[in-house]
Design a protein around this motif. Structure first.
Motif, mmCIF file in Angstrom:
data_model
loop_
_atom_site.group_PDB
_atom_site.id
_atom_site.type_symbol
_atom_site.label_atom_id
_atom_site.label_comp_id
_atom_site.label_asym_id
_atom_site.label_seq_id
_atom_site.Cartn_x
_atom_site.Cartn_y
_atom_site.Cartn_z
ATOM 1 N N SER A 109 0.796 -1.231 0.000
ATOM 2 C CA SER A 109 0.000 0.000 0.000
ATOM 3 C C SER A 109 0.827 1.279 0.000
ATOM 4 O O SER A 109 0.265 2.366 -0.065
ATOM 5 N N PHE A 110 2.154 1.159 0.065
ATOM 6 C CA PHE A 110 2.960 2.374 0.185
ATOM 7 C C PHE A 110 2.941 3.199 -1.102
ATOM 8 O O PHE A 110 2.860 4.428 -1.051
ATOM 9 N N SER A 111 3.020 2.531 -2.243
ATOM 10 C CA SER A 111 2.902 3.266 -3.507
ATOM 11 C C SER A 111 1.507 3.872 -3.635
ATOM 12 O O SER A 111 1.347 4.996 -4.121
ATOM 13 N N LEU A 112 0.509 3.129 -3.168
ATOM 14 C CA LEU A 112 -0.871 3.620 -3.213
ATOM 15 C C LEU A 112 -1.026 4.879 -2.368
ATOM 16 O O LEU A 112 -1.671 5.850 -2.788
ATOM 17 N N ILE A 113 -0.423 4.875 -1.180
ATOM 18 C CA ILE A 113 -0.517 6.037 -0.293
ATOM 19 C C ILE A 113 0.191 7.236 -0.922
ATOM 20 O O ILE A 113 -0.320 8.364 -0.899
ATOM 21 N N THR A 114 1.360 6.990 -1.503
ATOM 22 C CA THR A 114 2.102 8.083 -2.134
ATOM 23 C C THR A 114 1.312 8.697 -3.282
ATOM 24 O O THR A 114 1.177 9.916 -3.393
ATOM 25 N N VAL A 115 0.774 7.838 -4.147
ATOM 26 C CA VAL A 115 0.010 8.326 -5.293
ATOM 27 C C VAL A 115 -1.284 8.990 -4.836
ATOM 28 O O VAL A 115 -1.743 9.959 -5.450
ATOM 29 N N SER A 116 -1.875 8.495 -3.744
ATOM 30 C CA SER A 116 -3.109 9.098 -3.233
ATOM 31 C C SER A 116 -2.883 10.548 -2.830
ATOM 32 O O SER A 116 -3.771 11.392 -3.010
ATOM 33 N N GLY A 117 -1.704 10.838 -2.286
ATOM 34 C CA GLY A 117 -1.390 12.223 -1.959
ATOM 35 C C GLY A 117 -1.369 13.100 -3.198
ATOM 36 O O GLY A 117 -1.870 14.228 -3.184
ATOM 37 N N VAL A 118 -0.801 12.575 -4.281
ATOM 38 C CA VAL A 118 -0.783 13.318 -5.541
ATOM 39 C C VAL A 118 -2.201 13.486 -6.081
ATOM 40 O O VAL A 118 -2.589 14.558 -6.554
ATOM 41 N N VAL A 119 -2.992 12.408 -5.981
ATOM 42 C CA VAL A 119 -4.348 12.424 -6.543
ATOM 43 C C VAL A 119 -5.237 13.419 -5.813
ATOM 44 O O VAL A 119 -5.978 14.182 -6.439
ATOM 45 N N ILE A 120 -5.189 13.424 -4.473
ATOM 46 C CA ILE A 120 -6.073 14.322 -3.725
ATOM 47 C C ILE A 120 -5.701 15.775 -4.001
ATOM 48 O O ILE A 120 -6.577 16.646 -4.122
ATOM 49 N N GLY A 121 -4.401 16.055 -4.150
ATOM 50 C CA GLY A 121 -4.001 17.409 -4.527
ATOM 51 C C GLY A 121 -4.489 17.784 -5.909
ATOM 52 O O GLY A 121 -4.936 18.901 -6.138
#
Length: 321
Positions: free
Chosen positions: A240-252
């Protein structure tokens, strides 16, 4: 806290500060690079040269460029983004009035995207080539080929026009009618979430497939642990670490990218404010929205970067060794 760990936190903060300065300069120069004269939005059509000069002087547009930048950024640091050229209201006030709509839309879209992507990505990795995986692949391929504004129009046509299940345009505050509030949100949220589901599902599926082949997962299978326990506790957390990182980009990206969706569904958010400001050449409003969107994007990504070692102990060990 040792020197290496301290540097781990100071370097991203230093980069953030530098990026903020660069973004502020770029956003300020936006007014200079846009074709046309900002004074056109300050004076009525057919105004005389004298009226134009008076308006230019009143808003400081005749001051040297560097002086105007420092005056503008000084006001921004104090929470003063100036006044709208057309409405004469403080820009920050206008943004704060509309921000809850855009934030709610972006956050709900992110929640829906994760709620769909996590189970679909996990099961697709566990059963590659299965029925769910084939359906997900077909959905992601179709979504990738469909722009968000086209998807929004299709949803409006199917659920609003053809079947009349959901309202098409407009907005009802939650305090006024919670049920109608949710109904008006469904189609815009689905429009935004669909595109993000594609990215998040593919990232999680790829990481999960690699994790499921690792020794600790194979050992858990050999011990006869239930499949759901292996997937959730042994594979998902590590994947899930890549998912969490990308989620930060996505929400922004979602927070700053709701303009088209708000326009399609006539939502009174920041996106609609920007469109109206562009049409009326109210560039000071555009400047403020672009700057705040960029700052939110940078802050979210910096927070994710700083939190990553706490999410993944392996990164912390490497950085502090």
């Amino acid at each position: 806290m040792n020197g290496k760990l301290l540097r781990r936190y100071l370097v991203p903060v230093a980069y953030l500060t530098l990026l903020i300065v660069m973004v502020s300069v770029a956003v300020f120069l936006l007014l200079e690079l846009i074709p046309g004269d900002p004074v056109d939005g300050l004076v009525p059509a057919g105004a005389t040269d004298e009226m134009r000069e008076l308006a230019r002087h009143a808003y400081g547009l005749d001051d040297p460029l560097l002086e105007r930048y420092f005056a503008w950024i000084g006001g921004v640091l104090q929470g003063d983004f100036g006044r709208s050229f057309t409405t004469q209201t403080p820009v920050l006030t206008s943004i704060l009035e509309r921000a809850p709509v855009s934030l709610e839309l972006a956050v709900l879209a992110m929640v829906v995207a994760l709620a769909v992507s996590i189970p679909v990505g996990v099961w697709s990795a566990y059963r590659p080539g299965g029925l769910l995986d084939r359906i997900a692949t077909a959905f992601t391929s179709a979504t990738l080929a469909t722009p968000s504004f086209v998807l929004g129009i299709l949803l409006v046509f199917v659920f609003g026009v053809q079947f009349g299940l959901l309202p098409i345009l407009g907005w009802v505050p939650f305090a006024e009618d919670p049920v109608q509030h949710i109904e008006y949100l469904v189609l815009p949220v689905l429009t935004l979430a669909a595109g993000e589901c594609v990215l998040l599902t593919r990232i999680l599926k790829g990481d999960m497939m690699a994790t499921l082949q690792q020794d600790h997962v194979l050992s858990a299978r050999a011990r006869g642990l239930p499949t759901w326990r292996i997937l959730v506790f042994h594979a998902l957390r590590q994947s899930s670490f890549s998912l969490i990182t990308v989620s930060g980009v996505v929400i922004g990206r979602l927070i700053g990218g709701t303009i088209i969706v708000e326009s399609i569904f006539s939502l009174p958010g920041v996106g609609t404010l920007v469109i109206n400001a562009i049409l009326s050449r109210d560039f000071i409003v555009v400047q403020a929205v672009v700057l705040l969107s960029a700052l939110i994007y940078l802050l979210i990504n910096t927070i994710v970067d700083l939190a990553y070692p706490w999410l993944d102990p392996r990164v912390r060990q490497v950085k502090t060794s």
